[in-house]
Design an enzyme around this catalytic site. Structure first.
Site, PDB file in Angstrom:
ATOM      1  N   VAL A  45       6.220   2.785  -3.038  1.00  0.00           N
ATOM      2  CA  VAL A  45       7.219   1.906  -3.610  1.00  0.00           C
ATOM      3  C   VAL A  45       6.460   0.627  -3.891  1.00  0.00           C
ATOM      4  CG1 VAL A  45       9.420   0.718  -3.186  1.00  0.00           C
ATOM      5  CG2 VAL A  45       9.420   3.223  -2.620  1.00  0.00           C
ATOM      6  N   ARG A  93      -3.829  -3.107   9.561  1.00  0.00           N
ATOM      7  CA  ARG A  93      -4.803  -2.151   9.293  1.00  0.00           C
ATOM      8  C   ARG A  93      -5.126  -1.857   7.871  1.00  0.00           C
ATOM      9  NH1 ARG A  93       0.116   0.424  10.670  1.00  0.00           N
ATOM     10  NH2 ARG A  93       1.157   1.692   9.097  1.00  0.00           N
ATOM     11  N   THR A 148       0.744  -1.316  -0.012  1.00  0.00           N
ATOM     12  CA  THR A 148       0.080  -0.068  -0.060  1.00  0.00           C
ATOM     13  C   THR A 148       0.903   1.150  -0.217  1.00  0.00           C
ATOM     14  OG1 THR A 148      -0.150  -0.067   2.539  1.00  0.00           O
ATOM     15  CG2 THR A 148      -1.910  -1.268   1.167  1.00  0.00           C
ATOM     16  N   GLY A 149       2.295   1.145   0.164  1.00  0.00           N
ATOM     17  CA  GLY A 149       3.004   2.346   0.001  1.00  0.00           C
ATOM     18  C   GLY A 149       3.515   2.606  -1.275  1.00  0.00           C
ATOM     19  N   PRO A 207       4.384  27.664   7.963  1.00  0.00           N
ATOM     20  CA  PRO A 207       4.581  26.015   7.855  1.00  0.00           C
ATOM     21  C   PRO A 207       4.347  25.193   8.904  1.00  0.00           C
ATOM     22  CG  PRO A 207       6.707  27.398   7.789  1.00  0.00           C
ATOM     23  CD  PRO A 207       5.606  28.412   7.998  1.00  0.00           C
ATOM     24  N   ARG A 258      21.347  -4.109   4.183  1.00  0.00           N
ATOM     25  CA  ARG A 258      22.447  -4.015   3.113  1.00  0.00           C
ATOM     26  C   ARG A 258      23.574  -4.259   3.274  1.00  0.00           C
ATOM     27  NH1 ARG A 258      19.231   1.897   1.872  1.00  0.00           N
ATOM     28  NH2 ARG A 258      17.415   1.197   0.802  1.00  0.00           N
ATOM     29  N   CYS A 287      18.568   4.605  -2.666  1.00  0.00           N
ATOM     30  CA  CYS A 287      17.965   5.222  -4.027  1.00  0.00           C
ATOM     31  C   CYS A 287      18.943   5.975  -4.677  1.00  0.00           C
ATOM     32  CB  CYS A 287      16.775   6.125  -3.911  1.00  0.00           C
ATOM     33  SG  CYS A 287      16.628   7.012  -2.513  1.00  0.00           S
ATOM     34  N   HIS A 311      15.652  12.327  -8.175  1.00  0.00           N
ATOM     35  CA  HIS A 311      16.841  12.557  -7.575  1.00  0.00           C
ATOM     36  C   HIS A 311      17.740  12.885  -8.615  1.00  0.00           C
ATOM     37  CE1 HIS A 311      15.228  11.180  -3.858  1.00  0.00           C
ATOM     38  NE2 HIS A 311      15.832  10.114  -3.611  1.00  0.00           N
ATOM     39  N   GLN A 313      17.879  15.370  -3.291  1.00  0.00           N
ATOM     40  CA  GLN A 313      17.130  14.546  -3.333  1.00  0.00           C
ATOM     41  C   GLN A 313      15.702  14.818  -3.245  1.00  0.00           C
ATOM     42  OE1 GLN A 313      20.443  11.870  -1.248  1.00  0.00           O
ATOM     43  NE2 GLN A 313      18.503  11.157  -0.859  1.00  0.00           N
ATOM     44  N   ARG A 365      18.008  17.604   0.658  1.00  0.00           N
ATOM     45  CA  ARG A 365      16.818  17.454   0.481  1.00  0.00           C
ATOM     46  C   ARG A 365      16.191  18.628  -0.628  1.00  0.00           C
ATOM     47  NH1 ARG A 365      14.621  12.640   0.041  1.00  0.00           N
ATOM     48  NH2 ARG A 365      14.991  12.295   2.482  1.00  0.00           N
TER      49      ARG A 365
END
Length: 354
Positions: A14, A39, A11-12, A183, A100, A130, A242, A157, A235
């Site tokens: 990715v 959930r 559901t994400g 913000p 990793r 990534c 990216h 990124q 970021r």
């Protein structure tokens, strides 16, 4: 005969992209199962243009009979459930950071080190960060040609690297700026709209961030342990894509024409480099595309045997979902899926749950 494929974290952002790419590339699957947390059970996710999958519970799912599981549910969840899948002889390709740097877990970018999948003696293969994935795709042909000694890279990124919540925060802050709202800062350490933040992940003792550390150690694990890497990860207020400004120092004298030609021939690379207005690729043009785009290739006169370039890629595709599916394809092409494959004949004891 096709394979049974499980997608954890379906559901994400990715996970959904993995499902889309599996369908796009006609991965040889007889059955695809969408998994997520309790959930999300019962929710529907798309698989291809005309199929819908109902989400099942990762926590109670039995991986027996699954040939491969593509994981992107978060590091802590992968740490718990990926070894569970591997113990049932279901190969796991994990997109999180957890495995990793584990011994016995290969870190794979198919255009760079596809045969490393044979080293998955514990049933788990890791997908790199990534920003690392696109970097090593561009570095590989140059390393083969000139032998890279040192890489200095600055990344730009996209907020999608922080997930859907990061994208929502950029959208809300951008919209709010036009009506003078203060913000709401939650996902990032400072306002991201109309700003750049030189901070991704937590700070380490030497002043670098965990994201910068990842780029260094992962590049060495995938490409060459002798390459020195200095990364500055930033970021930026871009939703997807990216970008990286890269300078390399090589052992051998660099030849610009040979570098161009090697990159043009390299799998997964598209060179778009005209020395004119607009003759380069920006992140917005990479969205939905598979390649790593290379532009602004030029000699770096500040070091001996130096070369500089700009590269861009869709971080949700090549940086995550596409690379995951490409690893699955490598396994299928080498007949390494299924409980009786060569991979399991040389199988070590799987990782234990943490």
């Amino acid at each position: 005969m096709g394979y049974k494929v499980a997608v954890a974290g379906a559901t994400g952002a990715v996970g959904r992209e993995i499902l889309r790419i599996l369908a796009e590339r006609n991965f040889p699957a007889d059955e695809v199962v969408a998994l997520a947390s309790s959930r999300s059970v019962g929710r529907e996710v798309s698989f291809g243009e005309d199929k819908v999958l109902k989400v099942q519970n990762l926590e109670t799912f039995d991986f027996k009979g699954c040939d491969i599981a593509l994981f992107s549910p978060g590091a802590e969840i992968s740490a718990k459930y990926a070894p569970k899948a591997a113990r049932e002889r279901c190969v796991v390709v994990d997109n999180t950071s957890h495995f990793r740097m584990e011994p016995g877990v290969p870190l794979v970018v198919p255009e760079v080190n596809a045969d490393a999948v044979y080293k998955a003696r514990r049933g788990i293969i890791a997908n790199p960060n990534c920003s690392t994935a696109q970097l090593v795709v561009a570095l590989k042909p140059l390393h083969e040609l000139f032998r890279i000694k040192r890489v200095v890279v600055s990344t730009y990124q996209a907020v999608s690297g922080a997930g859907k919540d990061g994208m929502d925060e950029l959208f809300a802050q951008t919209k709010g700026s036009f009506v003078h709202d203060s913000p709401d800062i939650a996902q990032f350490t400072k306002q991201i709209a109309f700003n750049v933040i030189p901070h991704i992940d937590r700070f380490l003792e030497d002043g670098s961030t965990k994201e910068e550390w990842k780029m260094a150690v992962e590049t060495r694990k995938i490409l060459d342990p002798d390459i020195r890497v200095l990364a500055t990860c930033v970021r930026v207020p871009v939703f997807i894509g990216h970008s990286e400004a890269v300078s390399i120092e090589c052992e051998k004298p660099v030849d610009l024409e040979k570098a161009w030609e090697a990159l043009r021939r390299a799998p997964g690379v598209v060179v778009q480099d005209k020395r004119e207005d607009g003759g380069y690729v920006t992140p917005i043009e990479s969205v939905g595309e598979d390649p790593v785009y290379v532009s602004r290739l030029r000699v770096d006169p500040s070091v001996e045997h130096g070369l500089a370039f700009w590269c861009v890629a869709d971080n949700l595709r090549k940086g995550a979902a596409l690379n995951t599916v490409q690893i699955a394809e490598c396994l299928a092409e080498r007949n390494l899926l299924g409980p009786h494959s060569e991979l399991w004949k040389k199988h070590e004891r799987p990782l234990e749950p943490q």
